[in-house]
Structures are given as C-alpha cells and as structure tokens.
Enzyme design. Structure first.
Site, PDB file in Angstrom:
ATOM      1  CG  ASP A  36      -1.824  -1.065   1.068  1.00  0.00           C
ATOM      2  OD1 ASP A  36      -1.795  -1.699   0.134  1.00  0.00           O
ATOM      3  OD2 ASP A  36      -2.535  -0.972   2.068  1.00  0.00           O
ATOM      4  CG  ASP A  40      -0.767   5.185  -0.080  1.00  0.00           C
ATOM      5  OD1 ASP A  40      -1.853   5.079  -0.970  1.00  0.00           O
ATOM      6  OD2 ASP A  40      -0.927   4.879   1.175  1.00  0.00           O
ATOM      7  CG  LEU A  86     -31.366 -10.836 -19.882  1.00  0.00           C
ATOM      8  CD1 LEU A  86     -30.411 -11.456 -18.914  1.00  0.00           C
ATOM      9  CD2 LEU A  86     -31.003 -11.328 -21.305  1.00  0.00           C
ATOM     10  CD  GLU A 119     -22.357 -14.013 -18.462  1.00  0.00           C
ATOM     11  OE1 GLU A 119     -21.367 -14.520 -19.356  1.00  0.00           O
ATOM     12  OE2 GLU A 119     -22.500 -12.961 -18.250  1.00  0.00           O
ATOM     13  CE  LYS A 121     -31.514 -11.436 -14.222  1.00  0.00           C
ATOM     14  NZ  LYS A 121     -31.618 -10.258 -13.352  1.00  0.00           N
ATOM     15  CG  ASP A 123     -30.207  -8.328  -7.217  1.00  0.00           C
ATOM     16  OD1 ASP A 123     -30.935  -7.750  -8.050  1.00  0.00           O
ATOM     17  OD2 ASP A 123     -30.651  -8.553  -5.911  1.00  0.00           O
ATOM     18  CD  GLU A 180     -26.914  -5.529 -13.734  1.00  0.00           C
ATOM     19  OE1 GLU A 180     -26.719  -5.536 -14.739  1.00  0.00           O
ATOM     20  OE2 GLU A 180     -27.953  -5.814 -13.036  1.00  0.00           O
ATOM     21  CE1 TYR A 232     -24.720  -7.279 -18.840  1.00  0.00           C
ATOM     22  CE2 TYR A 232     -24.463  -7.482 -16.646  1.00  0.00           C
ATOM     23  CZ  TYR A 232     -25.048  -6.971 -17.819  1.00  0.00           C
ATOM     24  OH  TYR A 232     -26.048  -6.337 -17.414  1.00  0.00           O
ATOM     25  CE  LYS A 320     -35.091 -11.726 -11.597  1.00  0.00           C
ATOM     26  NZ  LYS A 320     -35.624 -10.683 -10.859  1.00  0.00           N
ATOM     27  CB  CYS A 414     -31.833   0.862  31.455  1.00  0.00           C
ATOM     28  SG  CYS A 414     -30.426   0.181  30.691  1.00  0.00           S
ATOM     29  CB  CYS A 417     -28.028   1.294  34.361  1.00  0.00           C
ATOM     30  SG  CYS A 417     -29.275   2.242  33.814  1.00  0.00           S
ATOM     31  CB  CYS A 432     -30.824   3.809  29.014  1.00  0.00           C
ATOM     32  SG  CYS A 432     -30.126   3.937  30.595  1.00  0.00           S
ATOM     33  CB  CYS A 437     -26.470   3.530  31.101  1.00  0.00           C
ATOM     34  SG  CYS A 437     -26.886   1.958  30.785  1.00  0.00           S
TER      35      CYS A 437
HETATM   36  S1  IVH Z   1     -26.782  -9.967 -20.539  1.00  0.00           S
HETATM   37  C1  IVH Z   1     -27.763  -7.498 -24.238  1.00  0.00           C
HETATM   38  N1  IVH Z   1     -25.831 -10.890 -18.521  1.00  0.00           N
HETATM   39  O1  IVH Z   1     -30.233  -8.626 -15.688  1.00  0.00           O
HETATM   40  C2  IVH Z   1     -27.147  -8.063 -22.974  1.00  0.00           C
HETATM   41  N2  IVH Z   1     -27.409  -9.175 -18.048  1.00  0.00           N
HETATM   42  O2  IVH Z   1     -33.141  -8.914 -16.026  1.00  0.00           O
HETATM   43  C3  IVH Z   1     -28.439  -8.297 -22.108  1.00  0.00           C
HETATM   44  N3  IVH Z   1     -27.971  -8.638 -15.816  1.00  0.00           N
HETATM   45  O3  IVH Z   1     -30.901  -5.873 -17.906  1.00  0.00           O
HETATM   46  C4  IVH Z   1     -27.894  -8.481 -20.755  1.00  0.00           C
HETATM   47  N4  IVH Z   1     -26.203 -10.166 -14.777  1.00  0.00           N
HETATM   48  O4  IVH Z   1     -28.871  -5.672 -16.285  1.00  0.00           O
HETATM   49  C5  IVH Z   1     -26.592  -9.962 -18.938  1.00  0.00           C
HETATM   50  N5  IVH Z   1     -24.494 -11.646 -16.661  1.00  0.00           N
HETATM   51  C6  IVH Z   1     -25.473 -11.067 -17.115  1.00  0.00           C
HETATM   52  C7  IVH Z   1     -26.464 -10.048 -16.026  1.00  0.00           C
HETATM   53  C8  IVH Z   1     -27.432  -9.452 -16.847  1.00  0.00           C
HETATM   54  C9  IVH Z   1     -27.347  -9.201 -14.654  1.00  0.00           C
HETATM   55  C10 IVH Z   1     -28.926  -7.958 -15.852  1.00  0.00           C
HETATM   56  C11 IVH Z   1     -29.159  -6.853 -16.828  1.00  0.00           C
HETATM   57  C12 IVH Z   1     -30.385  -7.229 -17.590  1.00  0.00           C
HETATM   58  C13 IVH Z   1     -31.426  -7.661 -16.433  1.00  0.00           C
HETATM   59  C14 IVH Z   1     -32.395  -8.584 -16.912  1.00  0.00           C
END
Ligand code: IVH
Length: 685
Positions: A36, A40, A86, A119, A121, A123, A180, A232, A320, A414, A417, A432, A437
């Site tokens: 580090d 720095d 999707l 791959e 998904k 969130d 994302e 992605y 999902k 409390c 105490c 409290c 305390c």
């Molecule tokens: S591909 C053209 N890959 O899920 C590309 N989307 O529910 C289309 N998302 O709008 C998306 N992980 O925001 C892709 N590995 C992943 C993803 C992914 C999350 C999201 C993305 C999309 C949403 C749809």
C-alpha cells in the site's frame, strides 16, 4: 520531480499507467503486487506533478475520479442500441422450452449442437459505458431501454473501473460495453448500520443501495459508497475479432474490466442444470448478490440469426433463484442497550438455514416494528435475509397462533442499569436516560477505540466490560489514565499485553482531529461528517463555539446534524470529557486547516483575513470588481492558487486553477455561493 516539460509529462504518463496496472491487480484480479505504501507513493508523486502542472491533470488521472461540480439534474442519454432486459425462466421446464425453441429457429435437430455460456446474473443496476479512443466518455443507466440518464461523473468514481483501457492503442474509435453496478453485501450492511445510527431511511437491499448511490446528483456521495462494477457484454463484438460469449468475457478481462469469474460452457440442459445447482450454493460466498444465472448462446453470429424482440434478446434467458423465505419459531425477545442508550429488541429463534448460513436472531429495531408486524414470543414467523445478508422477520404465520403466544413490550426501565427508559417525541427509539449507564459506556468505549476513531487495538467486548464493571473507566477520557498495573490481572491481560495496550493508548493521542470528533460519538456525526467538519474548523474549541448557522453552512451538515452537534456541545458532561481528553494530551487541532477559525463565524469573517483567488467567467460582475468587493471585506486576493489559498471562486469555464484547488482540497465556491456570502455580509450586492 523532472524539470524538463517533456520528461515531466512522460513521468506523469508512466505514473498513471503504473497506478492503473496496480488498480487492476488490486480491484479486478484480487492479486496486488505492491505494498500500500508503495502505491500511495505513486499517487502522491503524481498529485505533486499535477499540482505544479494542472494541465497534466487529465481525465484519466486517478486523482480526477471525483471531478467537477455536482449537477443540478441528470442529462438524458440516448442508447444507440436499446438496452433490453432478459426473459425469465422460472423452472427447468421453462428453460427447456426456451432451449428447444432456440434450437428449432436455428434449424438444429440436436440441441447439443449449440454451445451455451452460463454466468451469474448480477443483482444490480445495468449501465452502458462508451469509451472513445480508449478513454471513458459516457456512462448511462438503462432508463426505459431507449433513453437513460448520463451518470458519467458518478461512474467515474468507481475505483475498479478503468478510466483508460489497457492496450488502448489498438482500441481507437468507439467501444460500448455493458455491465452491472453493484454493492457488496458487506458494504450494504455497513452503509445501513451507519444510516440506522443517523436515523436515515435504510436501503432494503444492496441493489437499491447501489441504485440510490449511483443516482446521486452529487457524485461525491457516490464516491463515498464503495460501488463495484462488473462487465458482461461488448457491443459489435465482431469488430474486435470476438466470436463468442466466452471470448467476450476474456476480452473484457484483458482490457482491465472487472468481470465475474464464475462461468460454464454447456451443451446440454443437464449441464446447465448442474451449473444452476452449483452456483445456487456458491453464490452466497460471492461478495455481490447474484439472484440467478443467465444462459447465453455462445456463438455471436448465431445470436444475430435469432435476433431480439422489442423487450429481450432471443438468444439469452435468465433463470432466477426463488427468494429464500423460511419458517421458524420466536423463542424469546431480548433487549440490548446501544451507545446512544437506545433499547433494541432482538428476536431469538430456532436455528434456521438461510442464504448459506445458520441464523438464530434478527433485530426487530423498535416497538413500532414489533407492533406493525404483531410479533409475539412463541409465534411461528417467516424469516429471510434482506439483501441476502441481514436476517429479518417478514411476517407472522397467523394460522399457527394457538393463543399461547405472548405480546412483547420494550420495558420502561433499562435492562442493564434499571434507570428510566423513555421514548421522546418524534423518536422511534426508547432510550435509557442514565448518562453513566454501564451498557452505554461499554458501547461508547468500543466506538471510541474503533479503527475509524482513535484506533486503539487491544480493547474488545470483554475488556470493555471489565473496565466498566470495575469502575476503571467511567468516561472515555479515563482510558488515558489507565496504567499497566490497572490492567495486569484482568481477564487475559498479562504484563506484556498491558504494557502494549498502554503504549497503543498513548500513541492514539496524535490521531487527526477528524478521528477525535468521530470518537466523541455525537449523534448523526459519522466518519464522513467528522472529516468534513475538521476541514473547516481549526480546533475542537472552534467547533465547541460554532453556532448552528455556522455549522449548517458546511457541506454535508444539515439542520438536524447542526442541532445535534450543538446539543452535544451544550452538555457539560461532554465538555468535561473533551477537557479531560485535552489535558491527557489528545490532539485537538486540525494540522492542515491553516489558521482560520470559524468559531465566531459572522459572515464578514468569511472574507476577513482570508486569501481568495477568482477564476473563470463570472456572469454578474467582472473579475476585478469581484476582487475589489472581497478586498473591501478584508480579503486578500491573488492571481494564483497555492496551499495558502483559502477560497477559490470559480466561474464558468474554470480550468487549471480549479483543478489545482481540487487537488489541494481547497474550499471552492461557485458564483452563486460567492453572491450568497456577500449578501450575508449585508454589503448590498
Ligand atoms: S446480458 C444484451 N448478463 O439482468 C445483454 N445481463 O433482468 C443483455 N444482468 O438488464 C444482458 N447479470 O441488467 C446479462 N451476466 C449478465 C447479467 C445481466 C445481470 C441484468 C441486466 C439485464 C437484467 C435483465
């Protein structure tokens, strides 16, 4: 520092490259190669060059991640190619029919003739990034798919994102990548912890926290939120010689983009199912939430054959995972006392496996929450982990009520105490009222010694409890009177560890003013506010003397925080703690603030004796006019920015001076702020 301009420029470029390489090793590959301190030193050397040569502070500098003034509103960003979402498959049957449909459209009789990439998904919040000639030019949210919002300033603050692409020379022209923006579960929990402390509304999950943090008009707030980004997708992959999804992910990683590591190449639905099960377990060890798996056709030419509907591509589908909600039984409700005296109820329940761990308690926050959900001891309840991290009681299974359940009321005394516990008007918490305390004191000690405060290693839960129980510490100031003799003999404290702790306590006296302010535990004042305050007040005395108006004129300090600081400083008990800390030798001044002291900050003192620099174009008056007015109020003016400058007033099109002031961390006013300050002095403008 090199003296010749070409050499200086070359050195700055070299430094930027090395910093970017190390950022990638640290943030993307999780494999830092340098210490580090070495990193720095690189940053500092670059900052020093940029301070001397503001023209070298280019957009791809690590020192320019937080750049420019906050926006008044978001500008629209039109997507060249729509950002589609999707389609979802809710079970394996739906997955299979998607698969069959795709194979049929491609004219394949054997499903296993195609390759699919599975791959995680993510969130989070989808973004599109445009790089021109290797430099990040625009970042936009998805919006309605056709038009999003320009969040470039905000996205630039994400440390793991390259501002310039690795191997940029072969990447001239425009590149669009998609991915994302996420927040890790830990950072989400930490953010909510500090929001709970300052009674700010909590985020429901990391996705909302990421979205709320990204969509901030003030990108400095975004910068403080530790966002992450994973890419992605690459638009027009064929232009870059990329023929498959698998190559796309490698290509992205090769350019320094963070990508998710987990992926699998599958040929059969069976193989896909295996990945769904594998990732279903593994996902809880991932730092960011992934709520499913995306299956994508590997061959990008075949994708074009399948095309897209208006809403979603036909070559990909998302599976999902169902949200995890389980039933358990509330065995008891316990009440604990926090640093501010708040009595917090916690439900204890039969152990239950949730999102990868065994859980047996959840905070119920306050009485209102217990009443709203009507949670009683003995109830069967549905629980989940909010954002897959924080255990939460969702609701009671009313059908399982037998009449033996007992309603719960937080006691009026409390539990530690015995002093009265009272709910003040407008507050959710019952507190409290006893300032001494022991439970509160213990929490105060733990806060005081924590890393972001006085950073004293060696005092944990157990020791804090012993120190208060034995009366060795009655106020945090007593920590500085502890001797090795006091400590030796306490549980797990031998002579050596006692000496070590006393040395650590002594060393902590030199912590910066920001840490000391944070350590005081003023309500609504966390690390960030403490640091903002310390930049504006030269000493603790100045802060003690500041009135609410002076306090609320600070960035990031609203009326609630200002009132809370005032209330703290008006309490004699707190002032005597501060006095005793001062006597013990704890640092009470801000070394780098210079001498200005806002303690009696009447408006004209905002000008008197302070050094001003004006830059850029002012609309209401000329620069010489502005300088004369400031001088008439006692300010000194100068044409160049240095460490000694107090305020830079930046008009439109401000350039090098503005950048330098940013680097030096100076106070910067826009024209409107300047005019407002003038008005406050009553100077008649
Ligand atoms: S591909 C053209 N890959 O899920 C590309 N989307 O529910 C289309 N998302 O709008 C998306 N992980 O925001 C892709 N590995 C992943 C993803 C992914 C999350 C999201 C993305 C999309 C949403 C749809």
């Amino acid at each position: 520092m090199p003296t010749n301009p070409e050499e200086t420029r070359g050195r700055a470029e070299k430094l930027k490259e090395r910093i970017a390489e190390n950022d990638c090793l640290y943030y993307v590959r999780d494999a830092p190669k340098i210490e580090d301190s070495e990193y720095d030193a690189l940053l500092r050397e670059l900052a020093a060059i940029e301070a001397e040569h503001p023209e070298l502070l280019t957009a791809d500098s690590p020192n320019a991640r937080v750049r420019g003034e906050p926006r008044g509103e978001f500008v629209k960003a039109i997507h060249g190619e729509p950002m589609r979402s999707l389609d979802n498959a809710l079970d394996v049957g739906e997955l299979r029919s998607f698969y069959d449909r795709a194979a049929k459209s491609l004219g394949l009789s054997e499903i296993s003739d195609t390759e699919w990439v599975c791959e995680p998904k993510l969130d989070g919040l989808a973004v599109s990034l445009i790089y021109r000639d290797g430099l990040l030019e625009r970042a936009a949210t998805r919006g309605d798919g056709a038009v999003g919002e320009d969040v470039t300033q905000n996205v630039r603050t994400i440390r793991s994102l390259p501002l310039r692409l690795a191997r940029a020379s072969c990447l001239d022209g425009v590149i669009e990548v998609r991915g994302e923006v996420c927040m890790s579960r830990e950072d989400f929990a930490e953010l909510n912890r500090s929001r709970e402390e300052s009674e700010a509304p909590l985020f429901a999950n990391p996705r909302n926290a990421a979205a709320g943090s990204l969509r901030q008009l003030d990108h400095r707030v975004t910068a403080s939120r530790k966002l992450k980004i994973f890419l992605y997708h690459l638009q027009n992959p064929a232009l870059f010689g990329v023929g498959t999804q698998w190559e796309m992910l490698d290509w992205l990683a090769g350019r320094g983009f963070p990508t998710q590591r987990s992926r699998k190449l599958c040929r059969t639905v069976g193989e896909i199912e295996e990945y769904l099960v594998e990732w279903g377990d593994e996902r809880f060890t991932n730092s960011v939430n992934t709520d499913g798996v995306v299956m994508k056709l590997n061959d990008v030419r075949l994708r074009e054959e399948l095309g897209s509907t208006a809403k979603a591509p036909r070559w990909a589908i998302a599976f999902k995972y169902p949200p995890e909600e389980k039933q358990t039984k509330v065995l008891d409700i316990m009440v604990s006392v926090g640093r501010t005296g708040a009595l917090t109820p916690t439900a204890q329940f039969e152990p239950v496996r949730l999102s990868g761990t065994t859980v047996q308690r959840a905070s119920l926050h306050n009485q209102d929450e217990i009443d709203r959900k009507d949670i009683r001891i003995g109830d069967v309840v549905w629980v989940h982990k909010a954002g897959e991290i924080i255990p939460e009681v969702l609701r009671v299974d009313l059908e399982a009520r037998t009449g033996t359940q007992t309603p719960f009321l937080i006691p009026g005394a409390c539990p530690v105490c015995g002093a009265a516990a009272v709910r003040l008007p407008g507050e959710a918490a019952i507190r409290c009222q006893n300032k001494s305390c022991p439970a509160q004191l213990q929490e105060e000690i733990l806060h005081f010694v924590s890393r972001q405060c006085m950073d004293i290693t060696g005092i944990g839960d157990k020791l804090a409890a012993q120190l208060t129980e034995r009366g060795l510490v009655k106020s945090v100031a007593d920590i500085y009177s502890l001797s090795p003799d006091d400590l030796t003999g306490l549980d797990r404290m031998a002579e050596k560890s006692s000496q070590k702790l006393v040395a650590a306590i002594g060393e902590s006296k030199g912590r910066p003013l920001a840490a000391v302010i944070n350590a005081l535990g003023i309500r609504n004042v966390g690390k960030k506010t403490a640091s903002d305050i310390s930049k504006r007040f030269a000493s603790m005395d100045a802060l003690i003397a500041a009135d609410e108006a002076a306090l609320s004129s600070l960035d990031g300090v609203g009326p609630i925080v200002a009132a809370s600081i005032r209330a703290f400083m008006e309490d004699g008990h707190n002032i005597s703690t501060i006095d005793r800390l001062k006597e013990a030798g704890v640092n009470m001044t801000s070394g780098d603030t210079g001498s200005h002291d806002f303690s009696e900050s009447s408006s004209s003192e905002v000008f008197a004796g302070r050094k001003f620099v004006f830059t850029g174009e002012l609309s209401g008056l000329t620069r010489p006019e502005a300088e004369r007015i400031a001088e008439s109020l006692g300010a000194k003016t100068s044409g160049s920015v240095s460490k000694k400058t107090d305020v830079l007033v930046a008009g439109e099109n401000a350039g090098g001076k503005y950048n330098k002031a940013l680097l030096l961390g100076l106070e910067i006013w826009d024209e409107q702020t300047f005019m407002e300050k003038l008005k406050e002095t009553g100077c008649g403008i």
